[in-house]
Design a protein around this motif. Structure first.
Motif, PDB file in Angstrom:
ATOM      1  N   VAL A  42       0.832  -1.206   0.000  1.00 38.15           N
ATOM      2  CA  VAL A  42       0.000   0.000   0.000  1.00 38.15           C
ATOM      3  C   VAL A  42       0.863   1.250   0.000  1.00 38.15           C
ATOM      4  CG1 VAL A  42      -1.739   1.299   1.300  1.00 38.15           C
ATOM      5  CG2 VAL A  42      -1.947  -1.193   1.075  1.00 38.15           C
ATOM      6  N   GLN A  45       2.035   1.711  -3.468  1.00 40.42           N
ATOM      7  CA  GLN A  45       1.021   1.630  -4.525  1.00 40.42           C
ATOM      8  C   GLN A  45       1.520   0.739  -5.658  1.00 40.42           C
ATOM      9  OE1 GLN A  45      -2.367   3.275  -4.354  1.00 40.42           O
ATOM     10  NE2 GLN A  45      -1.536   2.816  -2.334  1.00 40.42           N
ATOM     11  N   ARG A  46       1.975  -0.460  -5.261  1.00 37.18           N
ATOM     12  CA  ARG A  46       2.483  -1.439  -6.216  1.00 37.18           C
ATOM     13  C   ARG A  46       2.004  -2.825  -5.865  1.00 37.18           C
ATOM     14  NH1 ARG A  46       8.882  -0.468  -7.002  1.00 37.18           N
ATOM     15  NH2 ARG A  46       8.665   1.754  -7.344  1.00 37.18           N
ATOM     16  N   SER A  62      -3.864   1.262  -7.393  1.00 31.18           N
ATOM     17  CA  SER A  62      -4.505   2.282  -6.572  1.00 31.18           C
ATOM     18  C   SER A  62      -5.322   1.573  -5.502  1.00 31.18           C
ATOM     19  CB  SER A  62      -5.410   3.172  -7.429  1.00 31.18           C
ATOM     20  OG  SER A  62      -6.013   4.166  -6.635  1.00 31.18           O
ATOM     21  N   THR A  63      -4.966   1.812  -4.240  1.00 33.66           N
ATOM     22  CA  THR A  63      -5.737   1.272  -3.123  1.00 33.66           C
ATOM     23  C   THR A  63      -6.687   2.362  -2.618  1.00 33.66           C
ATOM     24  OG1 THR A  63      -3.964   1.831  -1.564  1.00 33.66           O
ATOM     25  CG2 THR A  63      -3.941  -0.395  -2.511  1.00 33.66           C
ATOM     26  N   GLU A  65      -8.679   5.389  -1.023  1.00 32.01           N
ATOM     27  CA  GLU A  65      -8.435   6.787  -0.691  1.00 32.01           C
ATOM     28  C   GLU A  65      -8.444   6.997   0.828  1.00 32.01           C
ATOM     29  OE1 GLU A  65      -9.779  10.938  -2.740  1.00 32.01           O
ATOM     30  OE2 GLU A  65     -11.318   9.404  -2.504  1.00 32.01           O
ATOM     31  N   GLY A 162      -1.474   4.736  -9.074  1.00 29.28           N
ATOM     32  CA  GLY A 162      -0.246   5.200  -8.439  1.00 29.28           C
ATOM     33  C   GLY A 162      -0.507   6.032  -7.204  1.00 29.28           C
ATOM     34  N   THR A 163      -1.785   6.391  -6.985  1.00 35.50           N
ATOM     35  CA  THR A 163      -2.181   7.129  -5.789  1.00 35.50           C
ATOM     36  C   THR A 163      -3.417   6.465  -5.185  1.00 35.50           C
ATOM     37  OG1 THR A 163      -3.602   8.637  -7.044  1.00 35.50           O
ATOM     38  CG2 THR A 163      -1.335   9.325  -6.713  1.00 35.50           C
ATOM     39  N   PRO A 164      -3.607   6.547  -3.874  1.00 28.96           N
ATOM     40  CA  PRO A 164      -4.807   5.962  -3.261  1.00 28.96           C
ATOM     41  C   PRO A 164      -6.061   6.688  -3.745  1.00 28.96           C
ATOM     42  CG  PRO A 164      -3.106   6.355  -1.608  1.00 28.96           C
ATOM     43  CD  PRO A 164      -2.670   7.057  -2.864  1.00 28.96           C
ATOM     44  N   ILE A 170      -8.591  -2.846  -5.036  1.00 31.96           N
ATOM     45  CA  ILE A 170      -7.273  -2.575  -5.604  1.00 31.96           C
ATOM     46  C   ILE A 170      -7.453  -2.445  -7.107  1.00 31.96           C
ATOM     47  CG2 ILE A 170      -4.950  -3.489  -5.939  1.00 31.96           C
ATOM     48  CD1 ILE A 170      -5.602  -5.081  -3.215  1.00 31.96           C
TER      49      ILE A 170
END
Length: 197
Positions: A42, A45-46, A62-63, A65, A162-164, A170
């Protein structure tokens, strides 16, 4: 912000920390699956794909927010060991929109501009539906990942990868999700980590 890694680019530098994570995941799974093991970081972001003793692919993701958490209704990404319980969407066109895990026949317009949000926040292309394997943490009661409909899935908001940005799932870029789906069978293990300690 984490470096965005090209689709399926192996990150061999991850092997040092990743190998003990994979070994621990396999040791906790009673069936001892030898299938690919997916590890989600997390903080980075990978998503890493570990197979035959090495990292074979790395995908930007992207996980949630709202961060990590296992409670129903939290809109957070659950942590811990999971398995792929359902594979949905094999063979549908890239960008196909799903509603209730059923392909609608519509293809989403994909937003690739950085930070661009869609009105529909569509689930697209493929779905890997996760089931938690840790009772009281991500399995059963109000923390059940399967009952929370936690997926790995494609998104119409590729510019946010690449960003939450998700509501608990996921997300991957659509072509990445299709490539991942093709190599991940049922019951593959998925370890979701906040960070590596």
């Amino acid at each position: 912000m984490a470096r965005v890694v090209a689709a399926a680019e192996p990150d061999h530098s991850a092997s040092d920390w990743l190998e003990p994570v994979v070994r621990a995941a396999l040791a906790r799974e009673p069936q001892g699956w030898s299938r690919p093991v997916l590890v989600v970081r997390v903080d980075q972001q990978r998503l890493y794909v570990w197979e035959n003793g090495k990292v074979v692919a790395t995908f930007p993701i992207s996980t949630a927010e709202r961060g990590t958490g296992n409670q129903d209704g939290s809109l957070q990404t659950p942590l811990g060991l999971h398995r792929v319980a359902r594979r949905i969407g094999d063979g549908v066109p890239c960008g196909t929109i799903f509603r209730g895990r059923v392909p609608t026949g519509q293809v989403a317009p994909i937003l690739r501009e950085p930070g661009a949000s869609s009105a529909t926040d569509a689930i697209t292309s493929r779905i890997l539906w996760l089931e938690g394997l840790e009772p009281g943490r991500n399995h059963g009661g109000s923390v059940d990942s399967f009952a929370r409909y936690i997926y790995l899935h494609g998104t119409d908001e590729e510019g946010r990868i690449g960003t939450p940005a998700s509501h608990g799932c996921i997300r991957l870029r659509n072509q990445d999700m299709i490539a991942l789906f093709a190599r991940v069978p049922l019951n593959s293990l998925v370890e979701i980590l906040e960070t590596f300690r």
